[in-house]
Design a protein around this motif. Structure first.
Motif, PDB file in Angstrom:
ATOM      1  N   GLN B 131      -2.987   3.596  -5.919  1.00 13.34           N
ATOM      2  CA  GLN B 131      -4.010   3.032  -5.047  1.00 13.34           C
ATOM      3  C   GLN B 131      -4.723   4.146  -4.288  1.00 13.34           C
ATOM      4  O   GLN B 131      -4.088   5.092  -3.803  1.00 13.34           O
ATOM      5  CB  GLN B 131      -3.360   2.054  -4.058  1.00 13.34           C
ATOM      6  CG  GLN B 131      -4.381   1.383  -3.166  1.00 13.34           C
ATOM      7  CD  GLN B 131      -3.785   0.228  -2.385  1.00 13.34           C
ATOM      8  OE1 GLN B 131      -2.613  -0.062  -2.502  1.00 13.34           O
ATOM      9  NE2 GLN B 131      -4.622  -0.410  -1.582  1.00 13.34           N
ATOM     10  N   ARG B 137      -7.048  -3.846   0.434  1.00  7.51           N
ATOM     11  CA  ARG B 137      -6.421  -4.717  -0.546  1.00  7.51           C
ATOM     12  C   ARG B 137      -7.222  -6.009  -0.508  1.00  7.51           C
ATOM     13  O   ARG B 137      -7.177  -6.727   0.489  1.00  7.51           O
ATOM     14  CB  ARG B 137      -4.964  -4.929  -0.105  1.00  7.51           C
ATOM     15  CG  ARG B 137      -4.022  -5.608  -1.068  1.00  7.51           C
ATOM     16  CD  ARG B 137      -3.905  -4.949  -2.388  1.00  7.51           C
ATOM     17  NE  ARG B 137      -3.187  -3.697  -2.465  1.00  7.51           N
ATOM     18  CZ  ARG B 137      -1.920  -3.561  -2.848  1.00  7.51           C
ATOM     19  NH1 ARG B 137      -1.191  -4.605  -3.129  1.00  7.51           N
ATOM     20  NH2 ARG B 137      -1.384  -2.380  -2.948  1.00  7.51           N
ATOM     21  N   PRO B 197      -5.435 -20.575 -10.967  1.00 11.09           N
ATOM     22  CA  PRO B 197      -4.382 -19.597 -11.272  1.00 11.09           C
ATOM     23  C   PRO B 197      -3.927 -19.649 -12.734  1.00 11.09           C
ATOM     24  O   PRO B 197      -3.740 -18.609 -13.358  1.00 11.09           O
ATOM     25  CB  PRO B 197      -3.254 -19.998 -10.319  1.00 11.09           C
ATOM     26  CG  PRO B 197      -3.947 -20.618  -9.156  1.00 11.09           C
ATOM     27  CD  PRO B 197      -5.150 -21.305  -9.724  1.00 11.09           C
ATOM     28  N   VAL B 200      -6.434 -17.960 -14.841  1.00 12.95           N
ATOM     29  CA  VAL B 200      -6.378 -16.500 -14.671  1.00 12.95           C
ATOM     30  C   VAL B 200      -5.237 -15.943 -15.513  1.00 12.95           C
ATOM     31  O   VAL B 200      -5.376 -14.941 -16.216  1.00 12.95           O
ATOM     32  CB  VAL B 200      -6.160 -16.142 -13.183  1.00 12.95           C
ATOM     33  CG1 VAL B 200      -5.950 -14.646 -13.034  1.00 12.95           C
ATOM     34  CG2 VAL B 200      -7.333 -16.585 -12.340  1.00 12.95           C
ATOM     35  N   ASN B 201      -4.091 -16.628 -15.460  1.00 11.30           N
ATOM     36  CA  ASN B 201      -2.933 -16.164 -16.219  1.00 11.30           C
ATOM     37  C   ASN B 201      -3.213 -16.200 -17.714  1.00 11.30           C
ATOM     38  O   ASN B 201      -2.847 -15.278 -18.442  1.00 11.30           O
ATOM     39  CB  ASN B 201      -1.736 -17.049 -15.869  1.00 11.30           C
ATOM     40  CG  ASN B 201      -0.461 -16.552 -16.487  1.00 11.30           C
ATOM     41  OD1 ASN B 201      -0.084 -15.407 -16.266  1.00 11.30           O
ATOM     42  ND2 ASN B 201       0.199 -17.388 -17.273  1.00 11.30           N
ATOM     43  N   ALA B 204      -5.116 -13.339 -19.137  1.00 14.54           N
ATOM     44  CA  ALA B 204      -4.543 -12.063 -18.706  1.00 14.54           C
ATOM     45  C   ALA B 204      -4.854 -10.915 -19.657  1.00 14.54           C
ATOM     46  O   ALA B 204      -5.114  -9.786 -19.227  1.00 14.54           O
ATOM     47  CB  ALA B 204      -3.033 -12.212 -18.534  1.00 14.54           C
ATOM     48  N   GLN B 221      -7.244  -6.056 -10.990  1.00 11.57           N
ATOM     49  CA  GLN B 221      -6.559  -7.270 -10.595  1.00 11.57           C
ATOM     50  C   GLN B 221      -5.094  -6.941 -10.311  1.00 11.57           C
ATOM     51  O   GLN B 221      -4.482  -6.098 -10.954  1.00 11.57           O
ATOM     52  CB  GLN B 221      -6.659  -8.259 -11.756  1.00 11.57           C
ATOM     53  CG  GLN B 221      -5.875  -9.522 -11.603  1.00 11.57           C
ATOM     54  CD  GLN B 221      -5.683 -10.195 -12.956  1.00 11.57           C
ATOM     55  OE1 GLN B 221      -6.005  -9.622 -13.994  1.00 11.57           O
ATOM     56  NE2 GLN B 221      -5.161 -11.399 -12.919  1.00 11.57           N
ATOM     57  N   LEU B 222      -4.537  -7.639  -9.302  1.00 10.97           N
ATOM     58  CA  LEU B 222      -3.112  -7.469  -9.022  1.00 10.97           C
ATOM     59  C   LEU B 222      -2.537  -8.865  -8.821  1.00 10.97           C
ATOM     60  O   LEU B 222      -2.734  -9.472  -7.778  1.00 10.97           O
ATOM     61  CB  LEU B 222      -2.936  -6.609  -7.770  1.00 10.97           C
ATOM     62  CG  LEU B 222      -1.511  -6.268  -7.389  1.00 10.97           C
ATOM     63  CD1 LEU B 222      -0.840  -5.450  -8.462  1.00 10.97           C
ATOM     64  CD2 LEU B 222      -1.487  -5.505  -6.071  1.00 10.97           C
ATOM     65  N   GLY B 223      -1.856  -9.363  -9.832  1.00 15.61           N
ATOM     66  CA  GLY B 223      -1.377 -10.729  -9.748  1.00 15.61           C
ATOM     67  C   GLY B 223      -2.541 -11.692  -9.867  1.00 15.61           C
ATOM     68  O   GLY B 223      -3.490 -11.458 -10.619  1.00 15.61           O
ATOM     69  N   ILE B 224      -2.509 -12.779  -9.089  1.00 11.04           N
ATOM     70  CA  ILE B 224      -3.526 -13.821  -9.207  1.00 11.04           C
ATOM     71  C   ILE B 224      -4.570 -13.704  -8.103  1.00 11.04           C
ATOM     72  O   ILE B 224      -5.742 -13.927  -8.324  1.00 11.04           O
ATOM     73  CB  ILE B 224      -2.850 -15.211  -9.104  1.00 11.04           C
ATOM     74  CG1 ILE B 224      -1.756 -15.354 -10.147  1.00 11.04           C
ATOM     75  CG2 ILE B 224      -3.870 -16.325  -9.208  1.00 11.04           C
ATOM     76  CD1 ILE B 224      -2.231 -15.650 -11.529  1.00 11.04           C
ATOM     77  N   ARG B 225      -4.124 -13.335  -6.900  1.00 10.88           N
ATOM     78  CA  ARG B 225      -4.993 -13.464  -5.731  1.00 10.88           C
ATOM     79  C   ARG B 225      -5.349 -12.143  -5.079  1.00 10.88           C
ATOM     80  O   ARG B 225      -5.898 -12.125  -3.994  1.00 10.88           O
ATOM     81  CB  ARG B 225      -4.305 -14.351  -4.694  1.00 10.88           C
ATOM     82  CG  ARG B 225      -4.120 -15.787  -5.149  1.00 10.88           C
ATOM     83  CD  ARG B 225      -3.503 -16.654  -4.093  1.00 10.88           C
ATOM     84  NE  ARG B 225      -3.225 -17.975  -4.634  1.00 10.88           N
ATOM     85  CZ  ARG B 225      -2.134 -18.263  -5.322  1.00 10.88           C
ATOM     86  NH1 ARG B 225      -1.211 -17.339  -5.518  1.00 10.88           N
ATOM     87  NH2 ARG B 225      -1.958 -19.485  -5.802  1.00 10.88           N
ATOM     88  N   GLN B 226      -4.985 -11.047  -5.691  1.00 13.85           N
ATOM     89  CA  GLN B 226      -5.269  -9.777  -5.038  1.00 13.85           C
ATOM     90  C   GLN B 226      -5.883  -8.786  -6.014  1.00 13.85           C
ATOM     91  O   GLN B 226      -5.694  -8.871  -7.231  1.00 13.85           O
ATOM     92  CB  GLN B 226      -3.979  -9.180  -4.466  1.00 13.85           C
ATOM     93  CG  GLN B 226      -3.527  -9.884  -3.205  1.00 13.85           C
ATOM     94  CD  GLN B 226      -2.552  -9.037  -2.428  1.00 13.85           C
ATOM     95  OE1 GLN B 226      -1.651  -8.460  -3.007  1.00 13.85           O
ATOM     96  NE2 GLN B 226      -2.739  -8.957  -1.131  1.00 13.85           N
ATOM     97  N   PHE B 228      -6.970  -4.349  -6.044  1.00 13.81           N
ATOM     98  CA  PHE B 228      -6.889  -3.102  -5.291  1.00 13.81           C
ATOM     99  C   PHE B 228      -7.724  -2.044  -5.994  1.00 13.81           C
ATOM    100  O   PHE B 228      -8.015  -2.133  -7.177  1.00 13.81           O
ATOM    101  CB  PHE B 228      -5.432  -2.647  -5.161  1.00 13.81           C
ATOM    102  CG  PHE B 228      -4.860  -2.092  -6.442  1.00 13.81           C
ATOM    103  CD1 PHE B 228      -4.474  -2.938  -7.469  1.00 13.81           C
ATOM    104  CD2 PHE B 228      -4.701  -0.714  -6.624  1.00 13.81           C
ATOM    105  CE1 PHE B 228      -3.950  -2.436  -8.643  1.00 13.81           C
ATOM    106  CE2 PHE B 228      -4.172  -0.216  -7.800  1.00 13.81           C
ATOM    107  CZ  PHE B 228      -3.787  -1.076  -8.811  1.00 13.81           C
TER     108      PHE B 228
END
Lengths: 427, 531, 320
Positions: B131, B137, B197, B200-201, B204, B221-226, B228
């Protein structure tokens, strides 16, 4: 021509007999299950590998993980499948390579080196603030090649259990413990002075506190503070000194250590009241508590006048698989759902491991002296080296300890072992 | 009615069966039905195979169907009709894996070399992303202007500190006007369709490649909701097959180290411990046959392996047969009970009992020394440990022989036994001269199989002694190690799992066991016995 | 010490009469009427058998007793368990059936499904093949017999990875036979469908060919001969190989631990190993209780099959 019927009847009989057994066995379970018998494969498996999030763990943690994961599934409207696996590490690497593995896997931090060299896990991107919530040893252990690879949830290290009915005073040094233990044996109140698992294969993990207190080390550290596989401590002068001390405690010495005590029986021997001291980890507590005598837990002391004992700290963590089918949910689950005080509290309550989250360490440790001892020991410990070269160390070093405890020449054995390990790492 | 038939003179079996009437139709119907089912099943698998492009499996499936139809739809090849079901299963599930094991033995497949070179590069570069310091974030909502599975995608980002809203596309980051923000996330934006979600998955694999370029690196993308902002210092040059660290300027190129290749800097240090799969020809075999450690230990271990396997067979067979003979007298009361109890060791899964037995042999706390009053360090002394292994294996194995021998004894015609008794033969004499040879004839193939099984009986060694005890100078080869436990330790021990090497060992052991078994067959002439 | 109490004698005689070819001498050595032996003679002919039997039973049973004792021991640890149970608590058995995260009854059911299915396939395929090897003369027959044995010698433990990859692929084509399904696991174990060929063939060889030939004359097709005449004659060995196959499957651990992951599809072997693996000294009692219950189906099966195995005492006389 009656015969075919007879044979068929025999086979049918077998089938009937066995299903009858099954039916009988079912009685304790839910009523819906027996009907699944003929087609168990189709109907018995509601969620296979195609759940939206598949997590691998073991029998001890499955309930805790399931609770958090079910909540996650509900929030996101997805199906979650938590599976208890044996021999998790190698099964995970094989399955992940084949594209048939889980999305998240729970394991010990010392797997990281092997998992990374197989490209099996992805790094996590936690912010420095988030990382600051976890104890130093936990973060250090899960960081590899300057990347964070696991979300720590538990820290474990060896401690010293003492039967206070036999030895009321806490020993200040290992020597005190051995003396007190031998006195109890001499008085006929115990069979063994000090339970440290050795077995025929040896146990380098449990010997580490003694080895480090006498000056030994496994791998040195390089300039960046990482373990350095080219600096092997086994076979170096300090390790020879440690080996001599261990030999003096062995079967041809004071008989404090014995190959009869192994990982299979050490905890139950202590719980059966056959020895005043036990060197073990938090996993022994269940048995010790049930045993019904007074006990106390303290960090493992060092030899008199020598360095403090530094047992290995093992950190339990969540990893994100590199080839999982649901990587987005996996990252989300580990980095955002597990990475919360609530989830960590659930893990602590249900999986019963000393927590890695600092706030939880403080709140839970305040009211529980046993937990405090585990945490103190783990926080003061050295993380077990996670580099793949560690695989070349434990087995030969353990066998060397077994031989030394059994009466082999300590110096020659340690030197030979050092050479064996160096050769293996180089090959 | 069978009895009357037996008086008929011997006929030529190859004589054509006389024509028969009514049953034919039902048989034919059954045949058509079964073959139809096979073909139908195969057809249901076709679409998936075609769409996934699994040509190898497709060919295999077709071959199997053709074999089945050719065998059962025609009148030819009577033996094949009986042999096909088992053979098909054997070939697909035992022979084929054995052949692919042989293929693996020509590679360096193992820990550190499980991936392809391409995957390794992707993994190394991906894992090096860090990062950007002090970057925010973002709260992420994934959106699309096209398809929810293929894009084009856009990241709708909210900086949680100052609630600034951005849209990130492949062209870069810009501020987004007029979006509805709720709870720190964009919940509505003109011209964009938002992904749930689950969506989004599902996307992927595409989203994993999607980054929003920025000055400092790229937003991922970092996971579903974040999301960086981060960057990797590593750059891969496909043409030169080198990886350059742009912050230090070090160039890593492909070099061979040991049995595998790595990205290595000019000073010899590796960029990563991760290597990749490669063909190594016969090098695994070369290593197994020439390694000085292996050749140093081989003879001793081979001898013990043969002794162990032989004694295991001899002991279990002797005990099993003697007990079978002993119990084979109808005058013994409680015969049924005896037999039921004697098979108990066989009834409990073996690995469980081996674990229990290993605790029995403990010097100070084990049952054996306790019951016998001995003070033997069973598992700590090579000879005692060998005895312990044999006794444990006797316990585990004699019920099998007992069952087989009991069954085989029934095949001995009563009149032979009676004749022997009438001739005044003693019990022992008739056992040695009549019963034993007759039972041996029936069971010889099983004895050979049992020998071969024990030759590679990894479980008992691993779970009972782990190959120990070991001498201080040699942690590789223990006192009770047999070839398979020894080589598995080499292949899966100190350097991680080395499947290529392990597979070459499997092949070598297979050849060795096969040769020994074939010799034994010659010797027992079991094959000659059947015309 | 009479034989009238022998339960087998009465049951098997009618069967033997049905199958024995005429002309053969009565094959049984069982004296038809009870009689008494003198003390010394009893010892010489029968009594010693009890001595041997009791010694053998002692050897066979003491580890099992230990297992029983551990299962009844509520502390459930290695050290607190003695050969003679010091307590008789059913806590471990109750725990086995009362823990939803370790669905023991489910594991038992799965195991039985797998065992029955695999045993059936193995018996069926092996009997068919054994018949072909025994009755027909064809090219490659001897080679086939020998290679059958050799193929079985391949160290399976080292082919596990290949099987894993095979079933990963199969599972993508047909999900119901992939990894983590009982059908897939059953299928992989069916690879040894010809495992009992040698044993059964030996018994086919003992069935006189004149039977087949006579039936052929009678107008029966080869399938009729096989299923209706030959197969019934070899019931004892089918019982023996059925038992061997069943036991071989019930204790299978290696492939099960790789193939079966979900709690609900596990077999006893994997499930129980998970229990002891998680905490070896603490869970011994639970583990022991589970192991004993695993042994139960085998014991019951043997009880049931014993009369077929021993029933051959007379039926097997056909060879004469």
């Amino acid at each position: 021509m009656l015969k075919i019927n007879r044979t068929l009847a025999a086979l049918a009989g077998v089938a009937l007999l066995t299903t009858a057994c099954g039916g009988g066995g079912e009685s304790g379970s839910t009523a819906t299950e027996p009907e699944a018998a003929p087609s168990a494969a189709e109907s018995g498996v509601p969620t296979r590998g195609d759940a939206d999030l598949v997590i691998w763990t073991d029998d001890l943690k499955i309930d805790a993980v399931k609770k958090v994961a079910d909540g996650f599934g509900e929030t996101n409207g997805i199906s979650v499948d938590v599976q208890a696996i044996t021999d998790t590490q190698s099964n995970f690497v094989t399955a992940n390579t084949a594209g048939n593995g889980p999305d998240v896997v729970l394991g010990a931090h010392d797997w990281i080196g092997n998992l990374v060299q197989n490209g099996a896990i992805d790094p996590l991107q936690l912010t420095p603030d988030q990382l600051g919530e976890y104890s130093d040893v936990a973060v250090k252990a899960t960081t590899y090649d300057e990347q964070l690879y696991g979300l720590p949830y538990g820290v474990e290290s060896l401690v010293l259990y003492r039967n206070t009915d036999m030895v009321p005073e806490a020993p200040a040094t290992l020597d005190d413990a051995f003396t007190a233990g031998q006195a109890v044996v001499a008085a006929g109140k115990a069979e063994s002075a000090f339970l440290l698992p050795v077995g025929e294969q040896g146990d380098a993990y449990h010997m580490q506190p003694l080895y480090t207190s006498a000056g030994g080390y496994v791998f040195g550290r390089n300039a960046e503070g990482d373990y350095d596989p080219t600096d092997l401590g086994v076979g170096k002068p300090a390790s020879l000194e440690a080996a001599k001390r261990i030999a003096a405690l062995g079967e041809k010495g004071s008989k404090v250590l014995s190959r009869s005590v192994s990982g299979d029986n050490n905890i139950s021997l202590f719980a059966a009241g056959k020895a005043p001291f036990l060197l073990s980890g938090p996993w022994a507590k269940g048995d010790v508590e049930k045993a019904g005598f007074g006990y106390e837990i303290q960090p493992v002391p060092g030899f008199k006048g020598l360095a403090p004992a530094k047992p290995f700290a093992g950190v339990q963590a969540f990893f994100v698989a590199s080839k999982g089918k649901n990587k987005a949910f996996a990252q989300e689950f580990v980095a955002n759902t597990m990475n919360t005080p609530e989830a960590m509290q659930t893990m602590f309550d249900m999986a019963n491991l000393p927590p890695a989250l600092t706030a939880l360490q403080e709140s839970a440790g305040a009211s529980d002296p046993d937990l405090k001892a585990y945490l103190d020991a783990a926080n003061a410990g050295e993380p077990m080296p996670a580099i793949p070269q560690m695989q070349s160390v434990f087995e030969p070093l353990g066998k060397a300890y077994a031989a030394i405890v059994g009466g082999a020449d300590p110096v020659a054995t340690m030197q030979a072992t050092g050479k064996t390990i160096t050769d293996t790492i180089a090959s | 009615m069978v009895q009357t038939l037996d008086t008929e003179p011997t006929q030529d079996l190859l004589a054509p069966p006389p024509p028969t009437g009514p049953t034919r139709i039902s048989v034919l119907l059954l045949k058509v039905l079964l073959l139809g089912t096979v073909i139908g099943l195969a057809f249901t698998m076709l679409p998936t195979m075609l769409s996934q492009g699994r040509w190898g499996y497709l060919v295999a499936l077709l071959l199997i169907v053709v074999a089945i139809v050719a065998t059962y739809a025609t009148k030819r090849g009577l033996p094949a009709k009986y042999l096909l079901p088992g053979t098909l299963l054997l070939v697909t599930l035992v022979v084929y894996p054995a052949v692919s094991t042989a293929q693996v033995s020509l590679t360096n497949f193992g820990d550190g070399t499980r991936t392809t070179q391409e995957q390794t590069v992707a993994q190394i570069i991906g894992a090096s992303v860090v990062q950007t310091p002090d970057s925010p974030r973002y709260n992420l909502t994934v959106a699309t202007t096209g398809s929810k599975t293929d894009g084009p995608f856009a990241f709708l980002l909210v900086d949680p500190l100052d609630e600034d809203v951005f849209v990130g596309t492949e062209d870069g980051l810009e501020e987004l006007e007029g979006a509805t923000v709720d709870g720190g996330f964009v919940t509505e934006a003109d011209g964009y369709e938002l992904l749930t979600p689950v969506e989004v998955n599902q996307a992927a694999s595409v989203l994993g490649q999607f980054t929003v370029p920025t000055e400092e690196g790229a937003i991922r993308q970092l996971g579903i909701r974040q999301a960086f902002e981060g960057s990797s210092p590593l750059e891969y040059d496909e043409g030169a097959a080198t990886i350059t660290n742009t912050s230090t300027g070090v160039v890593y190129s492909v070099q061979q180290q040991g049995d595998r290749e790595f990205f290595v800097a000019p000073d010899g240090s590796r960029l990563s411990a991760q290597s990749w799969r490669a063909n190594v020809g016969l090098r695994n075999y070369e290593r197994a046959l020439t390694d000085s450690r292996i050749s140093g230990d081989f003879l001793r271990i081979f001898v013990w392996t043969v002794v162990f396997a032989t004694l295991s067979v001899v002991l279990t067979f002797t005990v099993g047969l003697l007990l079978a003979v002993t119990m084979n007298d109808p005058r013994v009361r409680g015969q049924r009970l005896y037999r039921s109890v004697l098979i108990l060791p066989y009834a409990v899964p073996g690995f469980i009992m081996i674990l229990i037995w290993s605790s029995f042999w403990n010097r100070d706390f084990g049952l054996i020394n306790d019951l016998t009053g001995l003070d033997v360090n069973w598992l700590g002394n090579a000879t005692a440990a060998k005895i312990a292994v044999l006794i444990t294996n006797l316990w585990l194995g004699f019920p099998y022989m007992f069952i087989v021998a009991t069954g085989a004894l029934q095949a001995i015609p009563g009149d032979i036994k009676e004749a022997a008794t009438m001739d005044g033969a003693s019990g022992f004499f008739s056992l040695r001269k009549i019963t034993f040879p007759l039972v041996l004839v029936t069971t010889a193939p099983l004895l050979v199989a049992t020998f071969a099984f024990n030759f590679n009986n990894y479980n008992i060694i691993y779970l009972l002694t782990e190959g120990g005890p070991f001498t201080p100078d040699n942690p590789q080869a223990g006192g009770t190690d047999i070839l398979i436990s020894y080589t598995i330790r080499l292949a899966f021990g100190p350097n991680g799992a080395q499947f290529g090497f392990a597979s070459s060992i499997a092949i070598l052991l297979f050849v060795l066991t096969g040769v020994i078994a074939a010799i034994q067959f010659r010797f027992t002439r079991a094959l000659e016995d059947v015309h | 010490m009479t034989s009238t109490f022998d339960p087998q004698a009465g049951q098997t005689v009618p069967q033997a009469q049905l199958t024995r070819p005429s002309g053969a001498a009565p094959a049984t050595a069982v004296p038809p009427t009870p009689y008494r032996l003198s003390g010394a003679r009893w010892w010489r002919e029968v009594g010693w058998r009890h001595v041997v039997g009791i010694v053998a039973v002692a050897f066979a049973v003491f580890p099992i007793l230990y297992l029983v004792s551990a299962a009844l021991n509520p502390l459930g640890s290695l050290v607190s368990t003695t050969l003679v149970p010091r307590s008789a608590s059913l806590a471990n058995f109750r725990a086995l059936f009362g823990d939803a995260s370790r669905p023991f009854p489910r594991w038992l059911l799965n195991t039985l499904v797998v065992c029955v299915a695999v045993t059936f396939v193995q018996l069926f395929c092996s009997a068919l093949a054994a018949y072909a090897f025994s009755r027909f003369r064809f090219k490659g027959r001897r080679l086939g017999l020998l290679s059958l044995l050799l193929v079985m010698l391949f160290p399976q433990i080292l082919a596990a990875v290949a099987l894993f990859i095979l079933f990963t692929d199969l599972g993508e084509i047909v999900p119901s036979i992939g990894l983590n399904t009982l059908t897939g696991y059953i299928l992989v174990l069916c690879g040894f469908a010809l495992g009992q060929v040698w044993l059964i063939k030996g018994f086919f060889d003992a069935v006189p060919r004149s039977l087949d030939e006579a039936a052929t004359m009678d107008g029966a097709g080869h399938a009729t001969i096989f299923f209706r005449i030959i197969l019934p004659l070899i019931t004892p060995i089918l019982a023996v190989s059925g038992l061997l196959a069943f036991v071989g499957v019930i204790g299978e651990f290696l492939l099960a631990s790789i193939f079966l992951r979900d709690t609900n599809v596990k077999t006893l072997a994997v499930g129980l190993f998970g229990i002891i693996d998680a905490d070896r000294s603490n869970n011994l009692g639970l583990f022991a209780a589970g192991s004993l219950l695993t042994a139960l189906p085998v014991v019951l099966l043997f009880q049931y099959l014993q009369r077929y195995i021993v029933g051959g005492l007379t039926a097997g006389g056909v060879k004469g």
